[in-house]
Design a protein around this motif. Structure first.
Motif, mmCIF file in Angstrom:
data_model
loop_
_atom_site.group_PDB
_atom_site.id
_atom_site.type_symbol
_atom_site.label_atom_id
_atom_site.label_comp_id
_atom_site.label_asym_id
_atom_site.label_seq_id
_atom_site.Cartn_x
_atom_site.Cartn_y
_atom_site.Cartn_z
ATOM 1 N N SER A 240 -16.614 8.499 -46.824
ATOM 2 C CA SER A 240 -16.967 7.280 -46.094
ATOM 3 C C SER A 240 -15.761 6.737 -45.341
ATOM 4 N N PHE A 241 -16.051 6.143 -44.189
ATOM 5 C CA PHE A 241 -15.020 5.574 -43.334
ATOM 6 C C PHE A 241 -15.597 4.326 -42.675
ATOM 7 N N GLN A 242 -14.837 3.240 -42.683
ATOM 8 C CA GLN A 242 -15.253 2.011 -42.003
ATOM 9 C C GLN A 242 -14.116 1.528 -41.136
ATOM 10 N N THR A 243 -14.464 1.044 -39.947
ATOM 11 C CA THR A 243 -13.465 0.466 -39.065
ATOM 12 C C THR A 243 -14.101 -0.593 -38.174
ATOM 13 N N ASN A 244 -13.264 -1.521 -37.738
ATOM 14 C CA ASN A 244 -13.653 -2.496 -36.734
ATOM 15 C C ASN A 244 -13.041 -2.138 -35.381
ATOM 16 N N SER A 245 -12.453 -0.956 -35.290
ATOM 17 C CA SER A 245 -11.813 -0.481 -34.068
ATOM 18 C C SER A 245 -12.616 0.671 -33.476
ATOM 19 N N GLU A 246 -13.074 0.475 -32.260
ATOM 20 C CA GLU A 246 -13.842 1.519 -31.575
ATOM 21 C C GLU A 246 -13.005 2.786 -31.398
ATOM 22 N N ALA A 247 -11.738 2.631 -31.089
ATOM 23 C CA ALA A 247 -10.855 3.792 -30.924
ATOM 24 C C ALA A 247 -10.726 4.566 -32.232
ATOM 25 N N ASP A 248 -10.550 3.853 -33.339
ATOM 26 C CA ASP A 248 -10.439 4.520 -34.639
ATOM 27 C C ASP A 248 -11.732 5.248 -34.998
ATOM 28 N N MET A 249 -12.873 4.673 -34.620
ATOM 29 C CA MET A 249 -14.155 5.333 -34.884
ATOM 30 C C MET A 249 -14.222 6.650 -34.103
ATOM 31 N N CYS A 250 -13.836 6.623 -32.849
ATOM 32 C CA CYS A 250 -13.839 7.852 -32.051
ATOM 33 C C CYS A 250 -12.889 8.890 -32.647
ATOM 34 N N GLU A 251 -11.720 8.459 -33.082
ATOM 35 C CA GLU A 251 -10.764 9.385 -33.701
ATOM 36 C C GLU A 251 -11.342 10.015 -34.970
ATOM 37 N N ARG A 252 -12.073 9.224 -35.759
ATOM 38 C CA ARG A 252 -12.653 9.774 -37.000
ATOM 39 C C ARG A 252 -13.770 10.767 -36.684
ATOM 40 N N ILE A 253 -14.519 10.508 -35.624
ATOM 41 C CA ILE A 253 -15.546 11.462 -35.194
ATOM 42 C C ILE A 253 -14.885 12.762 -34.741
ATOM 43 N N HIS A 254 -13.795 12.650 -33.981
ATOM 44 C CA HIS A 254 -13.053 13.844 -33.558
ATOM 45 C C HIS A 254 -12.558 14.621 -34.775
ATOM 46 N N ILE B 252 -18.501 -1.661 -37.004
ATOM 47 C CA ILE B 252 -17.941 -2.996 -36.863
ATOM 48 C C ILE B 252 -18.659 -4.018 -37.751
ATOM 49 N N ASN B 253 -17.868 -4.805 -38.438
ATOM 50 C CA ASN B 253 -18.302 -5.891 -39.333
ATOM 51 C C ASN B 253 -18.911 -5.422 -40.654
ATOM 52 N N HIS B 254 -18.983 -4.139 -40.884
ATOM 53 C CA HIS B 254 -19.601 -3.673 -42.129
ATOM 54 C C HIS B 254 -18.747 -3.952 -43.354
ATOM 55 N N ASN B 255 -17.475 -4.193 -43.144
ATOM 56 C CA ASN B 255 -16.627 -4.614 -44.258
ATOM 57 C C ASN B 255 -17.064 -5.979 -44.785
ATOM 58 N N MET B 256 -17.894 -6.679 -44.042
ATOM 59 C CA MET B 256 -18.374 -8.007 -44.441
ATOM 60 C C MET B 256 -19.760 -7.969 -45.094
ATOM 61 N N PHE B 257 -20.317 -6.770 -45.302
ATOM 62 C CA PHE B 257 -21.590 -6.700 -46.023
ATOM 63 C C PHE B 257 -21.438 -7.416 -47.358
ATOM 64 N N GLY B 258 -22.467 -8.125 -47.738
ATOM 65 C CA GLY B 258 -22.435 -8.920 -48.954
ATOM 66 C C GLY B 258 -22.068 -10.362 -48.681
ATOM 67 N N LYS B 259 -21.477 -10.605 -47.513
ATOM 68 C CA LYS B 259 -21.054 -11.952 -47.142
ATOM 69 C C LYS B 259 -21.747 -12.446 -45.883
#
Length: 145
Positions: free
Chosen positions: A48-62, A10-17
């Motif tokens: 690499s994968f980035q998301t601000n959605s907890e559900a999407d993170m779990c799906e990517r781990i699966h 979460i929020n890593h898409n904002m690195f640099g800002k």
């Protein structure tokens, strides 16, 4: 070729800002580029994968489990401190998982000192900025054998 998945939270898409005092001015794209370069040097593939959605993170781990990847790196951001859902998804994995943080979470606010992932990951690397990612990849590759 061995495959490793880098999970950005979460929020890593904002690195640099956001909060350059803690995270510097490096962007997520620059971090991923450095990981890709090191992956080539080590002879592994890094997805690499980035998301601000907890559900999407779990799906990517699966998906990482289904794909039989060789290791997982995760910087879950604030989810590190409270997401039992992501923790439980990570616990499904049978490959080395390395927890990464750019800042030293133990030298910051008290709530950041606790990681709900700590008991299930191979190890944690924090406080070295972008180098935390590179050290994490080296550790995961080494742990994967």
């Amino acid at each position: 070729m061995k495959t490793f998945v880098m999970l950005h939270g979460i929020n890593h898409n904002m690195f640099g800002k956001r909060d350059p005092a803690q995270y510097g001015t490096v962007t997520l794209a620059e971090i991923d580029s450095k990981l890709q370069a090191l992956g080539r040097e080590l002879g592994v593939q890094v997805e690499s994968f980035q998301t601000n959605s907890e559900a999407d993170m779990c799906e990517r781990i699966h998906q990482a489990f289904t794909d039989n990847v060789d290791g997982v790196l995760i910087n879950a951001g604030a989810w590190t401190h409270y997401s039992y859902g992501i923790r439980d998804a990570l616990a499904i994995l049978t490959v080395p998982v390395v927890e990464i943080h750019m800042s030293n979470i133990h030298a910051r606010e008290a709530f950041r000192h606790q990681s709900v992932f700590a008991e299930i990951v191979k190890g944690q690397i924090c406080g070295f900025g972008v180098d935390s990612y590179l050290l994490g990849l080296r550790a995961a590759v080494s742990a994967a054998g």
